[in-house]
Write an enzyme that holds these catalytic residues in place. Structure first.
Site, PDB file in Angstrom:
ATOM      1  N   GLU A  43      33.832  22.344 -39.243  1.00 52.97           N
ATOM      2  CA  GLU A  43      32.408  22.051 -39.087  1.00 52.97           C
ATOM      3  C   GLU A  43      32.074  21.676 -37.647  1.00 52.97           C
ATOM      4  OE1 GLU A  43      31.682  22.301 -43.338  1.00 52.97           O
ATOM      5  OE2 GLU A  43      33.304  21.291 -42.314  1.00 52.97           O
ATOM      6  N   THR A  44      30.878  22.079 -37.269  1.00 49.28           N
ATOM      7  CA  THR A  44      30.229  21.570 -36.070  1.00 49.28           C
ATOM      8  C   THR A  44      28.964  20.856 -36.522  1.00 49.28           C
ATOM      9  OG1 THR A  44      31.076  23.325 -34.630  1.00 49.28           O
ATOM     10  CG2 THR A  44      29.094  22.177 -33.897  1.00 49.28           C
TER      11      THR A  44
END
Length: 264
Positions: A43-44
């Site tokens: 994830e970002t």
């Protein structure tokens, strides 16, 4: 942008997340997705300030999709913000699909996240063929919530030795797959692993959001409201959970790997 290892106090363990701090407005969705794809992490998180210094908006992107909830990138974002705003003890995140998430700085160095209780309530009597074909051990039980199928085993070793066929699991869209069992060791109450091939993630190293469902399930089975958990991926990660009627508190550590700027 900061690169943080979450649910660990040791570099190169836990789950790495990127945290992008935005100055004013959200970037276009296509640009946030491109940045997440370029980062190639589970994830970002994109974070922007709202109406006061402890109130922020947050959105999460895997390399291929935006997701409604992410635990480790929320923990990583709180870690970054607490590092910048050293006088804060509480941060409020506004999300698009799960309401507000509150993170508190603990006295023991952990960060405590307040998540919705996502207890898997639906027992699957007719298990999908793709799930059965995708598993190398027959499940003891299968449940489901809005995020994933929960494959219950009776022994930790089956979780550790799971080698799923991701070509089968991807057919279960929009659901991910969690395999879990009681721990064989006194240090932890239960263990798990998390597979999300339809999100561009073969195996997520440590999944905070999954424990919003795992912790309530094991709390009921084991008859206790406070639990310690270990996600037995290659990197591994520790989580501490407390289950309430409608909420699940999930705590963990984080450590900074790197920081820089995005020039996209």
């Amino acid at each position: 942008m900061f690169h943080v290892d979450a649910f660990t106090d040791t570099l190169y363990k836990g789950n790495p997340a990127a945290v992008v701090l935005l100055e004013d407005e959200w970037l276009p969705e296509w640009q946030m997705q491109k940045i997440a794809f370029e980062n190639n992490l589970s994830e970002t998180a994109f974070v922007k300030s709202l109406d006061d210094e402890r109130h922020f908006g947050i959105r999460w992107f895997t390399p291929t999709v935006e997701v409604p909830l992410c635990g480790h990138a929320t923990l990583a974002s709180a870690f970054v913000l607490f590092s910048i705003h050293k006088d804060l003890n509480q941060i409020i995140f506004d999300t698009m699909q799960v309401g507000q998430l509150i993170v508190v700085r603990g006295d023991d160095g952990c960060f405590v996240m307040d998540f919705p209780n996502r207890m898997p309530k639906e027992t699957i009597d007719t298990i999908p063929e793709a799930l059965l074909k995708g598993l190398n051990f027959a499940p003891q039980k299968v449940l489901r919530n809005e995020q994933a199928y929960f494959v219950i085993y009776d022994d930790e070793q089956k979780v550790r030795e799971s080698d799923p066929d991701l070509k089968q699991l991807i057919k279960l869209i929009p659901y991910c797959v969690i395999v879990t069992a009681p721990s064989n060791y006194a240090d932890y109450d239960f263990v798990s692993r998390f597979f999300a091939p339809d999100h561009g993630i073969a195996e997520d190293p440590v999944t905070g959001s999954a424990h919003a469902g795992l912790a309530p399930y094991w709390a009921e089975v084991l008859g206790k409201s406070k639990l310690s958990a270990y996600q037995v991926s290659a990197r591994g990660g520790k989580l501490f959970c407390e289950v309430k009627t409608e909420r699940v508190f999930i705590a963990g550590n984080a450590v900074l790997f790197s920081g820089g700027f995005v020039y996209a």
